[in-house]
Design a protein around this motif. Sequence first.
Motif, PDB file in Angstrom:
ATOM      1  N   GLU A 176      -8.294   2.463   9.541  1.00 41.35           N
ATOM      2  CA  GLU A 176      -7.788   1.127   9.228  1.00 41.35           C
ATOM      3  C   GLU A 176      -8.797   0.337   8.407  1.00 41.35           C
ATOM      4  OE1 GLU A 176      -4.740  -0.752  12.282  1.00 41.35           O
ATOM      5  OE2 GLU A 176      -6.591  -0.187  13.308  1.00 41.35           O
ATOM      6  N   VAL A 192      -0.336   2.229  13.426  1.00 41.69           N
ATOM      7  CA  VAL A 192      -1.508   2.040  12.563  1.00 41.69           C
ATOM      8  C   VAL A 192      -1.091   2.219  11.109  1.00 41.69           C
ATOM      9  CG1 VAL A 192      -3.785   2.949  11.955  1.00 41.69           C
ATOM     10  CG2 VAL A 192      -3.077   2.840  14.356  1.00 41.69           C
ATOM     11  N   VAL A 247      -2.213   2.579   7.106  1.00 37.28           N
ATOM     12  CA  VAL A 247      -3.287   2.932   6.176  1.00 37.28           C
ATOM     13  C   VAL A 247      -2.685   3.100   4.792  1.00 37.28           C
ATOM     14  CG1 VAL A 247      -5.023   4.659   5.569  1.00 37.28           C
ATOM     15  CG2 VAL A 247      -4.649   4.075   7.972  1.00 37.28           C
ATOM     16  N   GLN A 307      -8.935   1.884   5.027  1.00 35.20           N
ATOM     17  CA  GLN A 307      -7.611   2.102   4.445  1.00 35.20           C
ATOM     18  C   GLN A 307      -7.543   3.482   3.781  1.00 35.20           C
ATOM     19  OE1 GLN A 307      -4.466   0.098   4.466  1.00 35.20           O
ATOM     20  NE2 GLN A 307      -5.708  -0.187   6.320  1.00 35.20           N
TER      21      GLN A 307
END
Length: 374
Positions: free
Chosen positions: A319, A61, A63, A322
């Motif tokens: 996500e 993931v 970010v 962000q």
Amino acid sequence: MKKTPLKLLALAMGLVSLSCQAQERVRIGFMSPVTGPQAGYGIDNRDGAALAIKELNAKGVKVGGKTVQFELDVNDDVADPRQGVQVAQALVDKKIKFVLGPYNSGVTMPASRVFANGGVIVLTVASNPRITTQGHSNLFRIGATDNQLGAKMAVYAAQDLKVKTVAVIDDRTAYGQGVAQEFTAQANKLGIKVVAKEFTNDKATDFSSILTAVKAAKPDAVFYGGYSAQGGPMLRQMRGLGITAPLLGGDGICSAETATLSQVSSDMNVYCTQGGALIDRSAKGKQFLDKYKAEFKRDPLTYAASFYDGAHLLANAMEATQSTDPAKVGAHLAKSSFAGVAGEYAYDEKHDLKSSAVTVFTFKGKDVVPLKSL
């Protein structure tokens, strides 16, 4: 010009440094009873969350341009409110900003105040309706409420089991009382007469006195608001006294532990409700069941799927925004929706699920099997 070993080492160290800078560690706190009478549920919750964390880290993931490395910080609250407050404070002190749990309503009520003061986002399956009326904007429920679990059990009792009279017992915990009250309220609306009201506690082992009173009332069914640790032995003692009426309950007894502790080898005649639709009827649900069993060599119990969804829900919000700022993540959760394994996660103004299907289960041997969704 040919690079010297020293220059190569410096270059390698620089690459490692860049790699470290491109990662962000996010610790997610976890709390449930992983020891004691309710350990089966807590371990199930833990493993559901752990499976999701493993998947998220494998996926990578990102970010803010950084790959997030998730860590699960596991804590045992032993289903005790005092211990729960201590665990909550310890998580706040460790600067952990996201928590999956608690499991029990009685633990969640006091712990939620600690988390609110610490600015921690909390995703809980605790079902007492009062939990989301405290005004904590950081708390979200990822399971059904007692209103749904208790009321739907009454609907099934009236419509499918044709129950006319019922005895109601609760264990005096926030969960047990809550689900019993909601069952009773809906039963009254449906014309089911409550012929006995009794109570015990979540440490009891002997139910002979209250069951003697229940037997004298001759109910068509017995509803128990509580957990398997008492529900199983209660069923064994019911049958020993010749009470053949079905035992009804919420998600607290929807576990193979109820069957094991009851020591009833014949038809148990037990029905219970659990939040969520029939998990094995969807592709996502089947995949989760297969992955869980492959990882842990056993079937999930009650809320493994919800804790699994909770971890994915948090990662999805990070996500989308962000950001790993809990304020931004919480704001996103409040206004968005997410399709998980156990259901759809979209919230009303109290941060209860806008819609939560409830499934009725029964027992075949020690297996908890679904009957229908309501």
